[in-house]
Write a protein that holds these residues in place. Structure first.
Motif, PDB file in Angstrom:
ATOM      1  N   LEU A 288       0.859  -1.179   0.000  1.00 28.66           N
ATOM      2  CA  LEU A 288       0.000   0.000   0.000  1.00 28.66           C
ATOM      3  C   LEU A 288       0.895   1.228   0.000  1.00 28.66           C
ATOM      4  O   LEU A 288       1.787   1.350   0.848  1.00 28.66           O
ATOM      5  CB  LEU A 288      -0.939   0.000   1.206  1.00 28.66           C
ATOM      6  N   VAL A 289       0.694   2.107  -0.972  1.00 27.50           N
ATOM      7  CA  VAL A 289       1.458   3.351  -1.066  1.00 27.50           C
ATOM      8  C   VAL A 289       0.499   4.506  -0.826  1.00 27.50           C
ATOM      9  O   VAL A 289      -0.523   4.626  -1.514  1.00 27.50           O
ATOM     10  CB  VAL A 289       2.141   3.502  -2.442  1.00 27.50           C
ATOM     11  N   SER A 290       0.810   5.334   0.163  1.00 27.51           N
ATOM     12  CA  SER A 290      -0.077   6.441   0.533  1.00 27.51           C
ATOM     13  C   SER A 290       0.675   7.759   0.486  1.00 27.51           C
ATOM     14  O   SER A 290       1.903   7.809   0.621  1.00 27.51           O
ATOM     15  CB  SER A 290      -0.658   6.222   1.941  1.00 27.51           C
ATOM     16  N   ALA A 291      -0.087   8.819   0.281  1.00 28.74           N
ATOM     17  CA  ALA A 291       0.455  10.179   0.313  1.00 28.74           C
ATOM     18  C   ALA A 291      -0.331  10.981   1.328  1.00 28.74           C
ATOM     19  O   ALA A 291      -1.561  11.056   1.252  1.00 28.74           O
ATOM     20  CB  ALA A 291       0.371  10.823  -1.063  1.00 28.74           C
ATOM     21  N   ALA A 292       0.380  11.568   2.272  1.00 34.14           N
ATOM     22  CA  ALA A 292      -0.220  12.460   3.260  1.00 34.14           C
ATOM     23  C   ALA A 292       0.590  13.750   3.237  1.00 34.14           C
ATOM     24  O   ALA A 292       1.681  13.809   3.798  1.00 34.14           O
ATOM     25  CB  ALA A 292      -0.209  11.835   4.660  1.00 34.14           C
ATOM     26  N   GLY A 293       0.055  14.760   2.573  1.00 36.19           N
ATOM     27  CA  GLY A 293       0.868  15.934   2.314  1.00 36.19           C
ATOM     28  C   GLY A 293       1.994  15.547   1.383  1.00 36.19           C
ATOM     29  O   GLY A 293       1.795  14.875   0.376  1.00 36.19           O
ATOM     30  N   PHE A 294       3.216  15.959   1.721  1.00 34.96           N
ATOM     31  CA  PHE A 294       4.377  15.601   0.918  1.00 34.96           C
ATOM     32  C   PHE A 294       5.026  14.301   1.389  1.00 34.96           C
ATOM     33  O   PHE A 294       6.070  13.907   0.864  1.00 34.96           O
ATOM     34  CB  PHE A 294       5.416  16.727   0.957  1.00 34.96           C
ATOM     35  N   GLN A 295       4.432  13.651   2.373  1.00 31.17           N
ATOM     36  CA  GLN A 295       5.020  12.435   2.928  1.00 31.17           C
ATOM     37  C   GLN A 295       4.468  11.199   2.220  1.00 31.17           C
ATOM     38  O   GLN A 295       3.263  10.958   2.199  1.00 31.17           O
ATOM     39  CB  GLN A 295       4.715  12.349   4.438  1.00 31.17           C
ATOM     40  N   SER A 320       9.836  12.243   2.648  1.00 30.53           N
ATOM     41  CA  SER A 320       9.200  13.452   2.139  1.00 30.53           C
ATOM     42  C   SER A 320       9.715  13.770   0.739  1.00 30.53           C
ATOM     43  O   SER A 320      10.905  13.611   0.451  1.00 30.53           O
ATOM     44  CB  SER A 320       9.482  14.637   3.065  1.00 30.53           C
ATOM     45  N   ILE A 321       8.815  14.222  -0.118  1.00 31.71           N
ATOM     46  CA  ILE A 321       9.216  14.635  -1.470  1.00 31.71           C
ATOM     47  C   ILE A 321       9.032  16.147  -1.637  1.00 31.71           C
ATOM     48  O   ILE A 321       9.012  16.648  -2.765  1.00 31.71           O
ATOM     49  CB  ILE A 321       8.409  13.888  -2.546  1.00 31.71           C
ATOM     50  N   ARG A 322       8.923  16.864  -0.542  1.00 35.04           N
ATOM     51  CA  ARG A 322       8.688  18.305  -0.637  1.00 35.04           C
ATOM     52  C   ARG A 322       9.811  19.013  -1.391  1.00 35.04           C
ATOM     53  O   ARG A 322       9.546  19.886  -2.230  1.00 35.04           O
ATOM     54  CB  ARG A 322       8.537  18.915   0.758  1.00 35.04           C
ATOM     55  N   ASP A 339       0.044  22.607   0.778  1.00 32.72           N
ATOM     56  CA  ASP A 339       0.071  22.369  -0.661  1.00 32.72           C
ATOM     57  C   ASP A 339       0.157  20.883  -0.979  1.00 32.72           C
ATOM     58  O   ASP A 339      -0.282  20.435  -2.039  1.00 32.72           O
ATOM     59  CB  ASP A 339       1.256  23.093  -1.301  1.00 32.72           C
ATOM     60  N   GLY A 340       0.737  20.118  -0.070  1.00 32.00           N
ATOM     61  CA  GLY A 340       0.840  18.685  -0.285  1.00 32.00           C
ATOM     62  C   GLY A 340      -0.498  17.972  -0.257  1.00 32.00           C
ATOM     63  O   GLY A 340      -0.603  16.824  -0.700  1.00 32.00           O
ATOM     64  N   ASP A 341      -1.540  18.644   0.255  1.00 27.97           N
ATOM     65  CA  ASP A 341      -2.868  18.017   0.294  1.00 27.97           C
ATOM     66  C   ASP A 341      -3.409  17.779  -1.105  1.00 27.97           C
ATOM     67  O   ASP A 341      -4.376  17.023  -1.274  1.00 27.97           O
ATOM     68  CB  ASP A 341      -3.840  18.894   1.087  1.00 27.97           C
ATOM     69  N   PHE A 342      -2.844  18.433  -2.100  1.00 28.37           N
ATOM     70  CA  PHE A 342      -3.322  18.270  -3.469  1.00 28.37           C
ATOM     71  C   PHE A 342      -2.588  17.151  -4.219  1.00 28.37           C
ATOM     72  O   PHE A 342      -2.833  16.936  -5.392  1.00 28.37           O
ATOM     73  CB  PHE A 342      -3.172  19.589  -4.230  1.00 28.37           C
ATOM     74  N   LEU A 343      -1.676  16.465  -3.543  1.00 28.27           N
ATOM     75  CA  LEU A 343      -1.002  15.319  -4.146  1.00 28.27           C
ATOM     76  C   LEU A 343      -1.900  14.090  -4.047  1.00 28.27           C
ATOM     77  O   LEU A 343      -2.352  13.737  -2.960  1.00 28.27           O
ATOM     78  CB  LEU A 343       0.328  15.046  -3.445  1.00 28.27           C
ATOM     79  N   ARG A 344      -2.121  13.434  -5.170  1.00 27.07           N
ATOM     80  CA  ARG A 344      -2.969  12.242  -5.187  1.00 27.07           C
ATOM     81  C   ARG A 344      -2.192  11.089  -5.799  1.00 27.07           C
ATOM     82  O   ARG A 344      -1.535  11.239  -6.827  1.00 27.07           O
ATOM     83  CB  ARG A 344      -4.236  12.492  -6.015  1.00 27.07           C
ATOM     84  N   VAL A 345      -2.240   9.936  -5.157  1.00 25.21           N
ATOM     85  CA  VAL A 345      -1.618   8.738  -5.712  1.00 25.21           C
ATOM     86  C   VAL A 345      -2.453   8.291  -6.904  1.00 25.21           C
ATOM     87  O   VAL A 345      -3.609   7.884  -6.753  1.00 25.21           O
ATOM     88  CB  VAL A 345      -1.529   7.624  -4.659  1.00 25.21           C
ATOM     89  N   ALA A 346      -1.873   8.367  -8.101  1.00 27.93           N
ATOM     90  CA  ALA A 346      -2.626   8.076  -9.325  1.00 27.93           C
ATOM     91  C   ALA A 346      -2.368   6.677  -9.866  1.00 27.93           C
ATOM     92  O   ALA A 346      -3.239   6.101 -10.522  1.00 27.93           O
ATOM     93  CB  ALA A 346      -2.286   9.104 -10.408  1.00 27.93           C
ATOM     94  N   ALA A 347      -1.197   6.109  -9.627  1.00 26.89           N
ATOM     95  CA  ALA A 347      -0.876   4.763 -10.104  1.00 26.89           C
ATOM     96  C   ALA A 347       0.356   4.269  -9.353  1.00 26.89           C
ATOM     97  O   ALA A 347       1.219   5.058  -8.967  1.00 26.89           O
ATOM     98  CB  ALA A 347      -0.626   4.738 -11.609  1.00 26.89           C
ATOM     99  N   VAL A 348       0.417   2.948  -9.164  1.00 23.12           N
ATOM    100  CA  VAL A 348       1.532   2.327  -8.452  1.00 23.12           C
ATOM    101  C   VAL A 348       1.987   1.115  -9.239  1.00 23.12           C
ATOM    102  O   VAL A 348       1.165   0.365  -9.784  1.00 23.12           O
ATOM    103  CB  VAL A 348       1.125   1.894  -7.026  1.00 23.12           C
ATOM    104  N   GLY A 349       3.305   0.891  -9.301  1.00 28.67           N
ATOM    105  CA  GLY A 349       3.846  -0.266  -9.993  1.00 28.67           C
ATOM    106  C   GLY A 349       3.863  -1.499  -9.116  1.00 28.67           C
ATOM    107  O   GLY A 349       3.751  -1.414  -7.881  1.00 28.67           O
TER     108      GLY A 349
END
Length: 423
Positions: A288-295, A320-322, A339-349
């Motif tokens: 499971l890959v999750s994004a919470a803000g830039f984390q 963090s990918i900030r 601003d990281g709240d707008f990051l959405r996990v769109a696809a995972v390998g």
């Protein structure tokens, strides 16, 4: 001793030992298979298999193919990005041996999608499942036609699928319907799932496509009392190890085992509530890959024993990918934590090798290689003609090289292979 470099008869230096001939090297089966391992890419393996029947037998041997995959795992050639009715293939940088091959996935965008294939339903193992409805059918409310495409196989015509059976439950208050490719991407094994919600119950109708068509669901129609008193589902995720997962608004995922036609619940890791996707791990496990803000966080669940609870998740990595995202912000703008709240996990390998992030604030798609933590901007959405507002949620479908390779059959009576269109 004779140190003069002359032979004992005085006729010059002694003759050198004869070098082993190419035939003697390639004639050694064990040595030949070791040489094939160094080809590096499946398309080169297919080219080698065209030389002779013997080369084909070695290259297509299942034991050898397992070794080849371990040494040379399938590569990500690029990804499809877009929205219903509008898709684009974006190739990623490749070594020169794959440059020509990496252009082939763009052909559906010039063909089927350009003619009105409104939906890219699923992409798996170098194949695409699409839905097409002509403008005339749209006006008349006609149903979609579904096609299976294999862009890497030159000259391969699209496969038209039989019409999908409609759901049989008539009292459903909400319906979710999704079609998925099997893990090998082949026609047989395509799964159609109808999820039907009636009051506080969820019904599932499961069809598997075979040589005789869709057949009937039979015992694949199942019913479950929803344990948390709500039936709201956000999204159906592609199958992982034969299980379909449904994203919900509360703290767990609803799973459906396609083989046993049973529902189960999978608790989310502690702190994970939104913006996550699943990918298959080795054996029967789940990432499971999750994004919470830039984390970004990567979790692993072995799915063994009682692995359906939150305690079954192991945090494998988090970072963090900030800093990487700062390069994509406006020059005079400082990124704020929100601003990281707008990051959405769109696809995972598979095996959580990479993740695509939809960064809606700036209308870009980011690619993150999770092991090296490298962040790259790989796509930028086109704004509307009027104003600077970017189109909303974008659909990302990673496109991998096909595995196992498709080896053409030998012509009868000929040792040389001539069906090179698959290379």
């Amino acid at each position: 001793p004779n140190l003069s470099g002359q032979n004992m008869d005085g006729d010059g230096p002694p003759p050198a030992a004869p070098a082993p001939s190419v035939a003697s090297v390639l004639g050694d089966d064990d040595l030949f298979r070791e040489i094939l391992l160094f080809l590096g890419f499946p398309n080169l393996l297919v080219r080698a298999a065209l030389v002779s029947k013997r080369w084909l037998l070695h290259a297509s041997d299942p034991v050898f193919l397992r070794r080849f995959r371990e040494r040379n795992p399938p590569r990500l050639l690029g990804f499809y990005a877009g929205y219903p009715g509008r898709y684009q293939f974006v190739p990623l940088p490749q070594p020169r041996e794959l440059v020509a091959l990496s252009r082939r996935p763009a052909s559906p965008c010039d063909g089927a999608f350009a003619r009105g294939a409104e939906r890219l339903i699923h992409c798996r193992n170098g194949r695409l499942l699409t839905a097409f409805r002509s403008r005339w059918r749209q006006l008349r409310g006609g149903r979609f036609k579904h096609y299976l495409l294999a862009p890497l196989l030159a000259g391969e015509a699209p496969t038209v699928l039989p019409p999908a059976p409609p759901p049989t439950h008539e009292r459903a208050q909400a319906r979710f319907t999704q079609m998925f490719l099997p893990e090998d991407g082949a026609r047989d094994g395509i799964t159609l799932v109808h999820l039907l919600m009636v009051s506080r119950k969820v019904y599932a109708e499961i069809y598997a496509l075979g040589s005789g068509g869709w057949g009937v669901p039979g015992t694949a129609v199942i019913e479950v009392e929803h344990p948390h008193g709500t039936t709201f589902l956000e999204e159906l995720l592609p199958p992982v190890h034969g299980k379909v997962f449904m994203v919900r608004t509360s703290g767990y995922i609803l799973g459906l085992d396609l083989a046993t036609s049973t529902f189960f619940t999978l608790e989310l890791p502690v702190g994970v509530r939104r913006s996550y996707l699943l990918s298959c791990a080795d054996d029967s496990g789940l990432y499971l890959v999750s994004a919470a803000g830039f984390q970004l966080s990567v979790w692993l669940n072995g799915m063994t024993g009682d692995g359906h609870g939150a305690a079954g998740w192991l945090l494998v990595d988090t970072f963090s990918i900030r800093e990487g995202c700062t390069r994509f912000a406006d020059q005079n703008q400082t990124l704020m934590p929100q601003d990281g709240d707008f990051l959405r996990v769109a696809a995972v390998g598979d095996n959580a090798e990479f993740v695509f992030l939809d960064y809606a604030t700036y209308g870009v798609v980011l690619y993150v290689h999770l092991r090296s933590r490298v962040v790259e901007k790989v796509y930028e959405q086109a704004p509307y003609d009027h104003g600077n507002v970017h189109i909303g949620r974008i659909h990302i479908s990673p496109f991998m090289m096909m595995w196992p390779p498709v080896f053409p059959a030998l012509n009868r009576g000929h040792d040389k292979e001539q069906l090179s269109q698959h290379v």
